[in-house]
Write a protein that holds these residues in place. Structure first.
Motif, short mmCIF file in Angstrom:
data_model
loop_
_atom_site.label_atom_id
_atom_site.label_comp_id
_atom_site.label_asym_id
_atom_site.label_seq_id
_atom_site.Cartn_x
_atom_site.Cartn_y
_atom_site.Cartn_z
N VAL A 149 -0.50 4.53 -7.42
CA VAL A 149 -1.66 5.17 -6.78
C VAL A 149 -2.94 4.67 -7.44
O VAL A 149 -3.93 4.36 -6.76
N ALA A 150 -2.94 4.60 -8.78
CA ALA A 150 -4.13 4.14 -9.50
C ALA A 150 -4.47 2.69 -9.16
O ALA A 150 -5.63 2.27 -9.23
N ALA A 151 -3.44 1.92 -8.77
CA ALA A 151 -3.67 0.53 -8.39
C ALA A 151 -4.11 0.40 -6.93
O ALA A 151 -4.35 -0.72 -6.46
N GLY A 152 -4.17 1.53 -6.22
CA GLY A 152 -4.64 1.51 -4.84
C GLY A 152 -3.56 1.33 -3.80
O GLY A 152 -3.85 1.03 -2.63
N ILE A 179 4.14 1.96 -2.04
CA ILE A 179 4.84 2.62 -3.15
C ILE A 179 6.33 2.68 -2.84
O ILE A 179 7.19 2.41 -3.71
N ALA A 180 6.68 3.01 -1.60
CA ALA A 180 8.10 3.10 -1.21
C ALA A 180 8.79 1.76 -1.37
O ALA A 180 9.93 1.68 -1.87
N PHE A 204 11.67 1.34 -4.06
CA PHE A 204 12.92 1.43 -3.29
C PHE A 204 13.22 2.88 -2.88
O PHE A 204 14.34 3.37 -3.07
N ILE A 205 12.19 3.56 -2.40
CA ILE A 205 12.35 4.91 -1.88
C ILE A 205 11.74 4.96 -0.48
O ILE A 205 11.08 4.00 -0.05
#
Length: 1020
Positions: free
Chosen positions: A954-957, A963-964, A968-969
């Motif tokens: 999140v901090a990396a934007g 993110i998933a 691997f989610i």
């Protein structure tokens, strides 16, 4: 006189209304616990409001409460200002003379506007706060009177209330906070149509949790049977019950009228027409009694016996016999004080009045007017002029009505009943063309107006003109809060002046129009001022000319600061002195002083304003003294002399509070809040800002108060509250606010909120807009905090992926803007140093020497929060250089300040730096440091290992989908993790979470200031 005559059409049994009576008696119980109660009782005419109120008052009397009843008077369009309050207070004055005198002590002259028994009404100057001041005094008097005893105040027939009564009732319902007081107001619901002036008040009161409203419904059949049994003293025949119930539809008064109509032997039976039903019992009275009843119907809600005797033309014996017949038939009632007579129900009076022939009505009103003019003692002095105006007006005699109506307008003005004054002036303008010319020429402005648009004539000898009435009506409408109406009146006046070469009058109306346009948010008022200036240009000095110059200079000071404003203000002083208008001169000198201070002559400007304070106080011009205090405290804060500003603000607040100048008090308290914030006395600052919101009547001081509360919330780390208060400030100011002193602070707050939420693009957009708008002369006090907030946001965002693009441009905008802002005194020089250092930090070029210079500039100032922030940065630089001991001293100092003033945000930042550097913030911390366990900073925030990974992305934007893919989610699982993180961090969005993670360096490379980069931040 005839108060003991018995009637048989009213049931001795109280039918129904048990629940409603229980609510009212519960209010008595609550009031006994010092919780003021406000009640509204509504229902259609005849439904039983008066009977319910009477039963309640009997219960109040049994409990030992002091009861006072006042009724609104239906006397025509001009109304009778504060009539129900005057009547009720007169009762309290009679019942509790010493207690009421003590409650009104020191303010008798002002309160005499509502209760004339307290003394003579003063003829002092009027202003837009006059009415609010009177309302505040009335509320405090009632609170003091009800401090040790339960007082019940009943105001009847609110549907007839004059505007001033409605406004006072609203004020009391909103502001009464203590005392054993119950206020009950009744109104006729079926009269409150969509455009009725009571309707907005009822809607407003419905939103107040402190006001309880009772709506009475009609009786059902069983209740009608019980009412009939009470009236007849026997069980009624069921057929008769059915007939009465069907025809009355459950209206209690109509039930009584139907029974009385049957018992009176009316051979025509029960009529279908309501009007005929109400008149049927009048028509069976003797002729002499019918004539008397018609006379009483035109006299008003109540007619005094001496006045009735003078108008009726009967001998006293004949009059008594006629009255006895009317009272015996339950048509008229003697008033409780025994001074006069009124109809038992207003519906009957309306029906009788409507049944009069036009010529008959005019003749009766003329007889009332002639009787009052022949003997002024027939009615109370404070009512005489208003009622005389009404009688002459309805007598259709313009020659007599015009001066009477004008005299009534003066009486209304002296009572601060400006809305009623406006209605009377409008009636006078309607009568103007119909009145004979010799009558108009005999009228003088000095007798009927307080406003004299100077036209080179003596108001004591020149004939009154229609334009004089328009000028007076303009001010009455403005003081009464009817700015739209005032604006229309100025338009009418200026249209009349198009063919009349009277530039001074026209300039006066344009100046008034400027105030109104600005007040209504329909412009800034400059176009109107410019027209007024064109009109007076080249004319000899006059008061109007001086006032136009003052208005122009004051406008320029607030909207377009610059050197030209000072020249205009100084010329206004000169002109005012030439014509001997000292009040205008003093007003102009306040502007001169403020402009001199803005131009760099701080001491000269302060000295000028101090001199005005002394002179206005000496002359008793409290309104101007208040304005001088407002400007003085503002200039002291601008010069960095916050402690002096607070001391002077306390004096000014006390001065204007004594005179109940609520808006002036609001401005002084708002300025005090700003200076208290600077001094680090944040709890006191919040209290002063809340006081501003409480007493402020105008939008601007309330907007300033909300902005001040937003500053406090932002500095404390309460982002949601800061956002709420910023939105409130925007709402108060409206969409047409152009003053730099308001716009720049709002932009600074917007930058602060955006930075806290990690919206660096919005920070830059707002900063660029502020720089393009510019920072005019005297606005450095607002410009430097804005530039500092933007520079700090850029420095804190260094390293965020979203912040890299556009950084150079943003820093260039800030450096260019900073070069254009003045630094006339040390506090702003220190801000300039601070901004320079933050801009260097944004480029990773700041050094220990830079922060040392900032600390040296800030240290002598009495700005604890500013110093604590600088100490944080200097300690960081010292740690980077390896100087741990001086860094520890600075951290402990800053941490103690943050704790004292209540800045959670700064306290946590300092604690994080101390932990990372392994430095103690207190002696207790110092003892524990050597063995302190190494704590993961993310775990200290309560995040799981999976949430750590998600927060890093999140901090990396990264988006949820990104993110998933990375972890691997599923995107849905990523969304759940993000929601949990936001809740644990106490933030409201992804940007704010990213900014927090970056500011706390949760995922940054190891810092050179500490060998333990993983040391924990204790939490948010």
């Amino acid at each position: 006189m005839l108060g003991g005559v018995e009637t048989r059409s009213v049931s001795p049994v109280f039918v129904g209304r048990a629940d409603e009576l229980a609510v009212l008696t519960d209010a008595l119980t609550r009031a006994a616990g010092r919780e003021p109660q406000a009640m509204l009782i509504g229902g259609e005419a005849g439904v039983g409001k008066t009977r319910l109120t009477e039963e309640f008052l009997c219960e109040a009397d049994r409990r030992g409460a002091v009861v006072a009843v006042g009724g609104c008077v239906e006397i025509g369009a001009e109304g009778l200002p504060f009539a129900p309050f005057s009547t009720a207070l007169r009762t309290l004055h009679r019942l509790l003379p010493q207690e009421l005198a003590a409650a009104a002590a020191g303010q008798e002259d002002e309160l005499a506007r509502i209760l004339p028994e307290l003394g003579d009404t003063p003829r002092g100057p009027h202003d837009e706060e006059s009415t609010a001041r009177l309302f505040e005094l009335t509320a405090r008097m009632l609170e003091r009177l009800a401090a040790d005893r339960t007082v019940v105040l009943v105001l009847e027939d609110l549907h007839w209330a004059d505007t001033s009564t409605r406004h006072l009732l609203s004020y009391l319902f909103r502001t009464l906070g203590s005392g054993r007081l119950v206020i009950v107001a009744t109104y006729r619901a079926d009269d409150v149509h969509r455009r009725h002036p009571l309707r907005p008040l009822l809607a407003e009161l419905d939103r107040l949790r402190t006001v309880r409203r009772i709506e009475l419904s009609r009786f059902n059949r069983a209740e009608v049977r019980r009412q009939l049994a009470g009236i007849l003293a026997a069980q009624p025949d069921e057929d008769f019950v059915d007939s009465v119930f069907d025809r009355s539809d459950g209206n209690a008064f109509f039930v009584e009228e139907l029974v009385a109509s049957k018992e009176s032997g009316c051979r025509t039976g029960l009529t279908e027409s309501l009007r005929d039903l109400l008149l049927v019992r009048v028509e069976v009275l003797p002729d002499e009694t019918q004539r008397l009843v018609r006379i009483v119907a035109e006299g008003g809600s109540t007619v005094e016996y001496p006045l009735l005797r003078a108008v009726a033309g009967l001998t006293e014996d004949e009059l008594i016999e006629a009255l006895r017949a009317a009272v015996g038939a339950n048509i008229l009632l003697a008033t409780p004080d025994g001074d006069g007579y009124r109809f038992r129900h207003s519906l009957v009076r309306e029906a009788v009045s409507d049944d009069l022939l036009p010529g008959e009505r005019a003749r009766v009103n003329r007889r009332y007017a002639e009787a009052m003019e022949a003997d002024g003692s027939l009615v109370r002095a404070e009512e005489r002029v208003i009622r005389l105006a009404s009688y002459w007006y309805h007598a259709n005699d313009p020659a007599e009505a015009l001066p009477a109506v004008l005299a009534a307008s003066v009486a209304a003005r002296r009572r601060h009943a400006y809305s009623e004054q406006l209605r009377l002036l409008e009636r006078a303008m309607d009568l103007w063309d119909s009145a004979p010319e010799d009558v108009r020429e005999a009228l003088r402005p000095a007798d009927y107006t307080d406003v004299y648009p100077p036209c080179g004539c003596d108001p004591a000898t020149t004939a009154l003109q229609r334009l004089d009435l328009l000028a007076e009506a303009t001010v009455a409408a403005r003081y009464g809060g009817e700015r739209d109406r005032a604006l229309k009146i100025t338009k009418t006046a200026l249209r009349l002046l198009e063919d009349d070469r009277d530039p001074l009058r026209a300039a006066w109306f344009w100046t008034e129009r400027s105030r109104l346009v600005a007040g209504l948010g329909r412009g800034d008022g400059w176009e109107e001022i410019a027209k007024a200036q064109d009109l007076v240009r080249g004319l000899p000095p006059s008061q109007v000319h001086a006032e136009v110059l003052v208005r122009a200079a004051s406008w320029g000071m607030l909207h377009q600061p610059g050197p030209d404003n000072l020249a205009a203000a100084e010329r206004a002083v000169e002109y005012a002195r030439m014509v001997g208008a000292e009040e205008t001169e003093l007003n102009a000198r306040i502007t001169v002083g403020a402009l001199r201070a803005d131009s760099g002559d701080g001491e000269g400007g302060l000295a000028e304003m101090h001199a005005v304070v002394e002179r206005t106080t000496q002359l008793g011009l409290t309104m101007l003294a208040g304005r001088a205090h407002i400007n003085l405290t503002s200039q002291l804060e601008s010069l960095g002399r916050s402690r002096e500003a607070v001391e002077l603000a306390e004096q000014g607040a006390e001065l204007v509070r004594k005179s109940r100048l609520l808006d002036s008090e609001a401005w002084v308290c708002g300025n005090m809040a700003e200076s208290l914030y600077s001094l680090g006395r944040w709890d006191e600052a919040a209290e002063a800002a809340r006081r501003t919101l409480l007493v402020g009547q105008s939008a601007a001081p309330r907007g300033c108060a909300s902005a001040r509360l937003a500053y406090l919330a932002l500095a404390r780390g309460e982002l949601a509250e800061a956002t709420h208060q910023l939105a409130a400030a925007h709402t108060h100011y409206g969409t047409h606010e152009t003053q730099p002193q308001h716009r720049i602070p709002l932009r600074r707050l917007t930058i602060g909120v955006a930075a806290a939420e990690g919206r660096i693009a919005d920070v830059r957009a707002e900063t660029s807009a502020a720089a393009a708008y510019g920072f005019p002369l005297g606005q450095h006090r607002y410009a430097w905090p804005l530039l500092l907030a933007a520079a700090t946001a850029e420095a804190d965002a260094r390293g965020l992926p979203a912040a890299e693009a556009g950084r150079d441009t943003a820093l260039a905008v800030l450096r260019t803007a900073a070069r254009s802002v003045a630094t006339p005194v040390p506090v702003w020089t220190a801000h300039a140093e601070y901004v320079r250092a933050e801009l260097l930090r944004a480029e990773a070029r700041d050094t220990l020497a830079d922060w040392t210079a900032v600390e040296k500039a800030v240290r002598p100032l009495e700005r604890p929060y500013l110093l604590a922030r600088v100490c944080h940065r200097l300690a960081e630089a010292l740690l980077a250089a390896g100087d741990r001991e001086p860094a520890a001293v600075l951290l402990r100092e800053a941490y103690a300040t943050a704790e004292r003033i209540g800045s959670r945000l700064l306290r946590e930042d300092l604690a994080l730096l101390a932990r990372r550097a392994r430095l103690p913030l207190t002696e207790a911390d110092g003892a524990a440091v050597p063995d302190a366990p190494r704590t993961d900073p993310v775990e200290a925030l309560g995040l799981t290992s999976r949430e750590r990974d998600v927060l890093r992305l999140v901090a990396a934007g990264s988006t949820n989908r990104k993110i998933a893919e990375e972890l691997f989610i599923s995107p849905k699982t990523a969304s759940v993790h993000v929601s949990n993180i936001l809740a644990k961090l106490g933030v409201t969005g992804r940007g704010e979470a990213a900014a927090l993670a970056h500011r706390l360096r949760l995922f940054a490379a190891p810092s050179p200031v500490s060998p333990r980069p993983e040391a924990a931040r204790p939490g948010v």
